[in-house]
Scaffold this active site. Structure first.
Site, PDB file in Angstrom:
ATOM      1  N   GLY A 155      44.784  40.122  49.550  1.00 55.49           N
ATOM      2  CA  GLY A 155      44.946  40.866  48.504  1.00 55.49           C
ATOM      3  C   GLY A 155      46.557  41.382  48.794  1.00 55.49           C
ATOM      4  N   SER A 156      47.613  41.550  47.884  1.00 49.78           N
ATOM      5  CA  SER A 156      48.269  41.880  48.305  1.00 49.78           C
ATOM      6  C   SER A 156      49.109  43.031  49.154  1.00 49.78           C
ATOM      7  CB  SER A 156      48.762  42.528  46.648  1.00 49.78           C
ATOM      8  OG  SER A 156      48.341  43.849  46.343  1.00 49.78           O
ATOM      9  N   ASP A 200      39.436  54.409  39.477  1.00 54.38           N
ATOM     10  CA  ASP A 200      39.858  52.643  38.991  1.00 54.38           C
ATOM     11  C   ASP A 200      38.219  52.006  38.675  1.00 54.38           C
ATOM     12  OD1 ASP A 200      40.636  50.407  38.525  1.00 54.38           O
ATOM     13  OD2 ASP A 200      40.793  49.707  40.709  1.00 54.38           O
ATOM     14  N   LYS A 202      44.546  41.865  54.122  1.00 58.49           N
ATOM     15  CA  LYS A 202      43.091  40.754  54.253  1.00 58.49           C
ATOM     16  C   LYS A 202      41.650  41.647  54.885  1.00 58.49           C
ATOM     17  CE  LYS A 202      43.809  39.082  58.481  1.00 58.49           C
ATOM     18  NZ  LYS A 202      44.706  37.504  59.226  1.00 58.49           N
ATOM     19  N   GLY A 213      38.601  37.433  52.238  1.00 61.31           N
ATOM     20  CA  GLY A 213      39.080  37.920  51.148  1.00 61.31           C
ATOM     21  C   GLY A 213      40.160  38.026  51.595  1.00 61.31           C
TER      22      GLY A 213
END
Length: 396
Positions: A117-118, A239, A121, A115
């Site tokens: 993301g911003s 979250d 990894k 995976g």
């Protein structure tokens, strides 16, 4: 931490509400760059705060983040952590290749990327020491230090706070941080997490994209157990959503991603701005007013349950502002024919008034939750066991 394709959203991706799921700007799971966050450029607050008010909010939230960091540093320095074994801290990084040409970092052999993301990894590695698999989150410190998540806060602060929080926790329903690799000679920063190589206990009863009552109950019990532990240790997750819930091969749910979490010294869990995912945001968080972090987490549990049972979000608009408006003003719609006990639980969790909203303790004892398994009992964590042992020694 991560498992291949085993986030709730991916299981239910056949249903449209998850196929277009909005990601928190902090969330590395399920690894795509974020497309729909509080900083999307749209109005993020039905209350319409002016610029001066927004500046005050920013100062207040920065102060809250700093207080969280100070509390965590104090806990770690004084050994006030709820872990039997501390997180390993490694300050030496060695890169190389094995005889098959696979890249290595220290004793870990790279297998595949799982995976991104911003922030960085996530890569699956195998340890040559114990032959186990681990999910390693890899970051570049220079990138995180340049990436602003607020005018006075960088992504590096988010990651370091996440690490500190995870260093203090240990629970069967929370993803475990094993090791942190941070060599000052390198720009790389690694979080070594348990790898959840699970298979879904998926029951395809109910509407398309939903899990069915039996599976949803099982999963929700684990979520509530993990969140009760967090709240008891003054940690607000911030979250809770299907994307951040991973399932093991035995069907146990683990809560992950603490990148927006906050820590409190006592029961004062008041926050001002919600950094979580919009569709899981509680009504009071949408209004730009001070709110209880625990109660907001509980609302997110309600949205998660709604998604698991019905395969859709309870409130979703065409824009960020429209979504917030619906969360604040629209009535909750529950289809006819739903189990009355389940309906009662969903209504209690998704009560718009935070003062009337069901507490996690009440959820743990709710008839739909208890079923044949009984109420969710309080976990006898390491710090509690340690305190009991010390008390026994004092009495002996």
């Amino acid at each position: 931490m991560f498992c291949d394709s085993f986030a709730f959203a991916q299981v239910m991706s056949c249903f449209g509400c998850f196929g277009g799921s909005e990601r928190s700007r902090h969330s590395p799971n399920p690894y795509d760059d974020d497309t729909y966050s509080h900083d999307s450029g749209e109005t993020s607050n039905p209350g319409g705060d002016d610029e001066e008010g927004e500046e005050e909010e920013e100062v207040e939230e920065l102060s809250r983040s700093k207080r969280s960091e100070e509390i965590l540093k104090c806990k770690l320095q004084n050994g006030l952590v709820c872990r039997q074994f501390p997180v390993k801290e490694t300050n030496k990084l060695t890169r190389g290749e094995d005889e098959d040409g696979n890249k290595t970092i220290n004793e870990f052999v790279r297998e595949r990327k799982i995976g991104s993301g911003s922030y960085g990894k996530v890569v699956l590695y195998r340890s040559t020491v114990d032959d186990k698999h681990y999910a390693i989150k890899a970051f570049h410190k220079s990138h995180l230090s340049r990436l602003r998540v607020a005018p006075s806060e960088t992504a590096m602060g988010d990651v370091l706070r996440e690490v500190m929080i995870m260093k203090t926790l240990e629970h069967p329903n929370i993803v475990n941080l094993i090791e942190v690799i941070d060599d000052p000679e390198f720009d790389d920063f690694y979080m070594v997490l348990e790898y959840v190589d699970g298979k879904w206990a998926y029951d395809d009863s109910g509407p398309p994209g939903a899990l069915g009552e039996i599976t949803a109950r099982k999963y929700l019990r684990d979520v509530v157990a993990g969140l009760m532990y967090l709240h008891a240790h003054n940690v607000i997750h911030g979250d809770i959503k299907p994307d951040n819930l991973l399932v093991t091969s035995t069907g146990r749910v683990k809560i992950g991603d603490f990148s927006v979490s906050q820590v409190f010294k006592d029961d004062d869990d008041q926050l001002r701005r919600s950094p979580g995912t919009p569709v899981f945001t509680a009504p009071e968080c949408c209004l730009g007013i001070t709110y209880s972090g625990r109660s907001a987490d509980t609302w997110a549990v309600g949205v998660t349950l709604y998604c698991m049972i019905l395969g859709q979000y309870p409130f979703l608009g065409d824009t960020l502002q429209d979504t917030y408006d619906k969360i604040v003003h629209n009535p909750l719609i529950i289809p006819e024919g739903l189990n009355p006990r389940l309906r009662d639980l969903i209504e209690g969790l998704l009560c718009k008034d935070p003062n009337q909203r069901m507490t996690l303790k009440a959820v743990a004892e709710h008839p739909w939750i208890t079923g044949e398994d009984g109420a969710i009992s309080e976990y006898c964590c390491w710090c509690k066991r340690k305190a009991e042992e010390e008390e026994d020694q004092n009495h002996s």
